[in-house]
Structure formats: C-alpha cells, structure tokens
Enzyme design. Structure first.
Site, PDB file in Angstrom:
ATOM      1  N   ASP A 159      82.199  47.076  33.796  1.00 28.53           N
ATOM      2  CA  ASP A 159      81.126  46.153  34.120  1.00 28.53           C
ATOM      3  C   ASP A 159      80.362  46.598  35.361  1.00 28.53           C
ATOM      4  O   ASP A 159      79.131  46.494  35.414  1.00 28.53           O
ATOM      5  CB  ASP A 159      81.694  44.752  34.353  1.00 28.53           C
ATOM      6  CG  ASP A 159      81.914  43.991  33.064  1.00 28.53           C
ATOM      7  OD1 ASP A 159      80.940  43.431  32.556  1.00 28.53           O
ATOM      8  OD2 ASP A 159      83.048  43.964  32.576  1.00 28.53           O
ATOM      9  N   SER A 160      81.085  47.073  36.368  1.00 26.60           N
ATOM     10  CA  SER A 160      80.429  47.466  37.614  1.00 26.60           C
ATOM     11  C   SER A 160      79.556  48.697  37.423  1.00 26.60           C
ATOM     12  O   SER A 160      78.439  48.772  37.953  1.00 26.60           O
ATOM     13  CB  SER A 160      81.485  47.711  38.694  1.00 26.60           C
ATOM     14  OG  SER A 160      82.222  46.535  38.959  1.00 26.60           O
TER      15      SER A 160
END
Length: 389
Positions: A159-160
């Site tokens: 996600d990051s």
C-alpha cells in the site's frame, strides 16, 4: 483535492500531497468514518496513526451511496483538481458518480482510482488488499529463510509503495493538464503493480534465462558479505557490500585481507557463492564487539553498516533528530506527538504539517456552506437525515 479513499494507499497518497500544500478534503461515511480511524495503536480511544495519515486534511461526513450525498460529491468534484478513491471497481458507477459523470461536471478533474488489481481484467472484481499484492508480486516468495515459509511484511508495504506511485502519477496528470494544455483523466493504479516493480527483474530473468529466484534469508545473490550479524551485547547490525571497494574494506577490517586476492572475490555474484565463508569471517569479528564498537570501527574504515533499529532506536537516533526526519506537532486531542516529517526536502516549497487528523465531520459545515455555498438550513436537514455528519 478530494480523498474518498480508505485503508491505506489512497489516504497516504493524499497525505503526501497535502503535506506539500494541497487543500485536501477527506470524505468519510457519516456514521462509520474511515476505517483508518481504528487502525493501529490508540491512546485514550484515539487512533494515533489517524493523526498522521489524515493530517492537513479537512474532514467531512458524507454518505455518497445515497443520491443526495452523491449529488454533493459531484458538486465538490466540480470545484476540485483531484479525486482519489479506492472502492472496488464499479462502485462509483453504481452510485451514479463514475468517471463520465464526474468529468461532465469537471473536464479537468484528475480521477485517481486505486484498487487491488485494476479497473479491468480477470481479477478486477476481487477484493484486493496489500497482503495479496505482497504475495502475488513475488515479494513473499523471496522473503524469509531458505528453509522457511514465504514471509509477509509486518506493515503496509504494498500500500505504501502504491501511495508514493499514486502521488507521482497525480502530479504527472496535473502537469499534462496545466503545463501542456491537456484535459483531466483517469489514473488506473493497482496495488499489485508498484510492488511488483519494486521486487525487481524476476520476470525478466525468468523470461530470458528460465531462472526463478529463491529465498536466501538476509543474504543476496548479487553480493557478499551481506547479512545481519549479532553483536557481543546481543544487538544486531546489517552489512552491505554492494560496491567492490566496500567489500574489500570490510574484509580488511575483520582481519581477512587474504580473501581479497582470491579470483572469486572480484565480483559480487562470485562472492555470493562464498557467502558461508565470508559470513563466518564477518560474523565472528562482530560477535566479539559491542554494537557501538562495531559501528565506530566500520565508520572509521569507510565500510557500510547500519544498526537494526526498533521504533525506540529510531526516535533516539542523532541523525534522525538532526535532519528532522521525525518532528513534534501539536494535536488538539493528544497534545504534542512525534510524526514522520514531510517525505522529502524541497528548497522552494518545503511542505509543512499544518494540523493533525481531525474528528469526523469537523469541517462539514465550513466545506458545504463556505466552499460550496449551500444553504445552512439544507445542511442541517441533511445532517438530521444522516446523509452528512
């Protein structure tokens, strides 16, 4: 900028852009709020991660699944530059606020659509989360000990990475619109693709050579010595020898200059084939010294080493402090708190943390009445009906 997203890539993308001056309006469900509010540790019932990931965002409660809420979203989008969403593909269309509707209201809008597997393709309708991307990208297959199971990260890695990619894609689209005279557009970004790129050239090696990479623990197939090593005071350090000159300095430091003259020592790939031998030499030397002694010796020798930190070590590190990688900010609920600073330093537009994550609906009245010019009595009626908060 409208943040109509939840855990985790969309909110982090919007946090990054908000840190550098974007006026971000966070859109949450009026009853349930964003799931990020309940993610991670909490103090006095207040999620501390929320305070960081929703900083610099004005917050409104709006049920866009209701046609009255959808109408307000379109009105907000008509005045916005960017809208970021991460619902399952087809959700915006089902609510009557798909790309065609939004671009009819605002042809210049950049619509960032983040999903597990993209807006089309065989997997588009599947639930998609970072964990699945970490598994399917090849990351988990390559992570862990050779005789152990595939290993997932203990944090939102996929996600990051996706969030950082999304912030870059957003600025490319705005540059196309504003500097090149283009129109708005849709950015279709899956959580899977950015981490697949980050994992590296595995597909190329398989295509060209039939090679499938395997787990090697903390070792590398590209160079050695490269590992984590335990010190005499039961701490850990990491050593990297990606450059030939660094590898030579490390082996001189640990008392084995003789291996530098070996024919196999001349390349990282050949050194990796002798990892057992090199690890024993380096590991034995480090095991006889404290972490501080090892760090000092490596620094004096110009060799590459880093201590393995936990969160307490990060907060205390003098370089982190001196360069303000972490910074203290004031919060209305929890007082002063440490947060990650803005992600990069820019000399002309340095970015700033203007305020921390707000309470649900804290800015609804100001946004709808002040920004959109809605009648306050209508706003009150929508609040009573549960459409806004």
């Amino acid at each position: 900028m409208l943040d109509v997203s939840t855990i985790l890539a969309g909110p982090l993308c919007c946090q990054i852009l908000g840190d550098y001056g974007a006026d971000v309006i966070k859109v949450e469900h009026p009853q349930y709020g964003d799931g990020m509010r309940g993610h991670g540790a909490a103090k006095d019932g207040v999620g501390v991660w929320w305070k960081e990931i929703s900083r610099n965002k004005r917050t409104i409660g709006l049920n866009i699944g209701d046609e009255r809420g959808a109408e307000i979203l379109v009105a907000l989008a008509a005045e916005a530059d960017v809208l970021v969403e991460n619902f399952r593909p087809g959700t915006l269309e089902r609510w009557g606020v798909g790309p065609e509707v939004l671009h009819e209201a605002n042809p210049g809008l950049v619509l960032v659509r983040i999903s597990g597997f993209g807006q089309d393709g065989p997997y588009a309708s599947r639930p998609g989360f970072g964990t699945l991307a970490e598994a399917m990208s090849g990351f988990a297959h390559l992570t862990g000990q050779a005789d152990g199971p595939p290993t997932l990260p203990a944090f939102g890695l996929a996600d990051s990475i996706c969030a950082i990619a999304a912030s870059s894609a957003t600025m490319m689209a705005l540059y196309h619109r504003d500097a090149r005279g283009g129109a708005g557009q849709v950015i279709d970004l899956s959580i899977l693709e950015p981490i697949m790129t980050a994992v590296g050239p595995g597909p190329i090696a398989y295509d060209q050579l039939g090679i499938v990479g395997q787990r090697h623990g903390n070792r590398s197939t590209n160079n050695a010595p490269r590992n984590t090593y335990r010190t005499a005071d039961d701490r850990w350090v990491a050593v990297s020898t990606s450059a030939q000159s660094i590898a030579e300095r490390v082996m001189r430091l640990v008392g084995h200059p003789e291996v530098i003259d070996e024919e196999w020592f001349a390349s990282g790939r050949q050194r990796a084939e002798h990892a057992d031998e090199l690890d024993e030499m380096v590991g034995d030397w480090i095991a006889q010294r404290t972490r501080d002694e090892v760090i000092e010796a490596f620094a004096e020798a110009g060799a590459a080493l880093g201590p393995v930190y936990d969160a307490a070590d990060i907060v205390a590190d003098p370089h982190v402090r001196a360069t303000e990688m972490l910074t203290r900010v004031d919060d209305d609920d929890l007082g002063q708190m440490v947060q990650h600073n803005v992600m990069w330093r820019m000399s002309a537009t340095p970015g700033a943390i203007r305020f921390t994550g707000r309470n649900l609906g804290a800015d609804t009245h100001d946004v709808l009445v002040g920004d959109l010019g809605m009648d306050p009595t209508r706003v009150d009626a929508l609040r009573d009906a549960g459409i806004i908060a």
